[in-house]
Design a protein around this motif. Sequence first.
Motif, PDB file in Angstrom:
ATOM      1  N   LEU A   7       0.742  -1.099   0.010  1.00  0.00           N
ATOM      2  CA  LEU A   7       0.020  -0.004  -0.138  1.00  0.00           C
ATOM      3  C   LEU A   7       0.801   1.235  -0.113  1.00  0.00           C
ATOM      4  O   LEU A   7       0.567   2.194  -0.760  1.00  0.00           O
ATOM      5  CB  LEU A   7      -0.815  -0.074   1.164  1.00  0.00           C
ATOM      6  N   PHE A   8       1.799   1.158   0.820  1.00  0.00           N
ATOM      7  CA  PHE A   8       2.865   2.417   1.046  1.00  0.00           C
ATOM      8  C   PHE A   8       3.461   2.556  -0.242  1.00  0.00           C
ATOM      9  O   PHE A   8       3.595   3.653  -0.828  1.00  0.00           O
ATOM     10  CB  PHE A   8       3.800   2.180   2.056  1.00  0.00           C
ATOM     11  N   SER A  11       2.584   1.544  -3.305  1.00  0.00           N
ATOM     12  CA  SER A  11       1.756   1.948  -4.631  1.00  0.00           C
ATOM     13  C   SER A  11       1.072   3.290  -4.469  1.00  0.00           C
ATOM     14  O   SER A  11       1.131   4.182  -5.305  1.00  0.00           O
ATOM     15  CB  SER A  11       0.648   1.209  -4.570  1.00  0.00           C
ATOM     16  N   ILE A  12       0.839   3.967  -3.202  1.00  0.00           N
ATOM     17  CA  ILE A  12       0.421   5.207  -2.899  1.00  0.00           C
ATOM     18  C   ILE A  12       1.323   6.165  -3.413  1.00  0.00           C
ATOM     19  O   ILE A  12       1.096   7.407  -3.679  1.00  0.00           O
ATOM     20  CB  ILE A  12      -0.365   5.231  -1.693  1.00  0.00           C
ATOM     21  N   THR A  45       2.617   5.619  -7.338  1.00  0.00           N
ATOM     22  CA  THR A  45       1.669   6.344  -8.540  1.00  0.00           C
ATOM     23  C   THR A  45       1.560   7.542  -8.869  1.00  0.00           C
ATOM     24  O   THR A  45       1.818   7.896 -10.032  1.00  0.00           O
ATOM     25  CB  THR A  45       0.200   5.789  -8.205  1.00  0.00           C
ATOM     26  N   ALA A  83       4.385  -2.815  -6.416  1.00  0.00           N
ATOM     27  CA  ALA A  83       4.051  -2.682  -4.925  1.00  0.00           C
ATOM     28  C   ALA A  83       3.796  -4.028  -4.607  1.00  0.00           C
ATOM     29  O   ALA A  83       4.388  -4.467  -3.273  1.00  0.00           O
ATOM     30  CB  ALA A  83       2.742  -1.866  -5.013  1.00  0.00           C
ATOM     31  N   GLY A  92      -2.963  -4.749  -1.102  1.00  0.00           N
ATOM     32  CA  GLY A  92      -2.200  -3.561  -0.811  1.00  0.00           C
ATOM     33  C   GLY A  92      -2.165  -2.649  -2.071  1.00  0.00           C
ATOM     34  O   GLY A  92      -2.192  -1.540  -2.046  1.00  0.00           O
ATOM     35  N   GLY A  93      -1.544  -3.290  -3.318  1.00  0.00           N
ATOM     36  CA  GLY A  93      -1.063  -2.460  -4.346  1.00  0.00           C
ATOM     37  C   GLY A  93      -2.281  -2.166  -5.193  1.00  0.00           C
ATOM     38  O   GLY A  93      -1.997  -0.892  -5.501  1.00  0.00           O
ATOM     39  N   GLY A  95      -3.706   1.139  -2.916  1.00  0.00           N
ATOM     40  CA  GLY A  95      -2.809   2.211  -3.012  1.00  0.00           C
ATOM     41  C   GLY A  95      -3.088   3.094  -4.447  1.00  0.00           C
ATOM     42  O   GLY A  95      -3.232   4.136  -4.661  1.00  0.00           O
ATOM     43  N   TRP A 127      -6.363   4.825  -5.054  1.00  0.00           N
ATOM     44  CA  TRP A 127      -6.321   6.383  -4.460  1.00  0.00           C
ATOM     45  C   TRP A 127      -6.462   7.360  -5.257  1.00  0.00           C
ATOM     46  O   TRP A 127      -6.684   8.198  -5.414  1.00  0.00           O
ATOM     47  CB  TRP A 127      -5.297   6.474  -3.403  1.00  0.00           C
ATOM     48  N   TRP A 128      -5.564   7.026  -6.320  1.00  0.00           N
ATOM     49  CA  TRP A 128      -5.164   7.650  -7.862  1.00  0.00           C
ATOM     50  C   TRP A 128      -6.175   7.390  -8.811  1.00  0.00           C
ATOM     51  O   TRP A 128      -6.334   8.440  -9.783  1.00  0.00           O
ATOM     52  CB  TRP A 128      -3.617   7.811  -8.059  1.00  0.00           C
TER      53      TRP A 128
END
Length: 361
Positions: A12-13, A15-16, A19, A60, A242-243, A246, A249-250
């Motif tokens: 997650l970290f 990927s977010i 991106t 990710a 998680g990927g 993240g 989000w975008w």
Amino acid sequence: MISILIAAAAALFVSILLTPYLIRVFSRQGFGQEIREEGPQGHKAKRGTPTMGGVAILVAMWAGYLAAHLYNRFSTPQGREPSASGLLVLLLTSGLGLVGFLDDFIKIRKQRNLGLNKTAKLVGQFVATIAFAILATRFPDSRGLTPASVNLSFVRDIAVVSFGIIGFIVFCYAAVSAWSNAVNFTDGLDGLAGGSSAMVLATYTVVCFWQFRYDCKTLVLAGCYEVRDPLDLAVIAAAAMGGCLGFLWWNAAPAKIFMGDTGSLALGGLVAGLSITTRTELLMIVIGGLFVVEMMSVVMQIAIFRATRRRIFRMAPFHHHFELAGWAETTVIIRFWLLAGVCCMFGLGLFYSEWLTASGG
């Protein structure tokens, strides 16, 4: 359990944060999405939005998986090395992602909505799948279990339905091709494929962890599971989830980047690989029910049009039918997410009820 949480959090970290960097780089390079001329008119405004965002999901996923194993190496006396099952699923996912990346890149360079031709795409899927299928029947563990079984499975192997080696390879190709195309068809609205995939992967994280808890290797118990590396598969599912979150989000409407075929083909390959290595090929049809509906809408549209010269839907895949019926894009996305969630819950319920029956609970 901690390694699963680390995999999800690390992915997650990565990927977010990765991106938005890809958005800037791809925008400077002019890597913008081409839009189908015959598609919904509202999509024309999306032309030029950066694509190939699936790169962030793949990076990710690998980062989360490696972070979890780095933790295992230093936190447990014996450590847990990457498993044969885990590496094969990761390589299948990455191979399909590479095919999708080439498809996206050609679309961008030639400024059209068609990338690799059908033959080239099928050959790419074929090579990745055949390598996976052949290797998955090797590398037995101490119990003689290989990463995959040549039997068809629902929640466990169905012993009376055995493909044999050649039949299993053909089955793997059919499954990987079907799932990768199903996710690809679903990736037509902002966040639809990413959110739905995250739900499916969260469900498989639970399934794999449950198989680990009741593994026949450690328990002499009715209803236990014979899966080679369930915990490592849970780590992969959590990392990919998680990927996806993240990236979402975008990618949520209005999307600042699309996953492209890089992401959709990779995620399709991932869910196919997870279903095969966890012995849940038929259960995946329920858990991934939204993807099935999307793919079947395309199949039905083509078949009925060829037979009658009439269209059953305003446009396929299915989500475009509702857009053309006047639903707002966000309404379609949220309602389809709800459908995906229902499929995941129903599939998880079937998985648990089968375990209760098998264990005599």
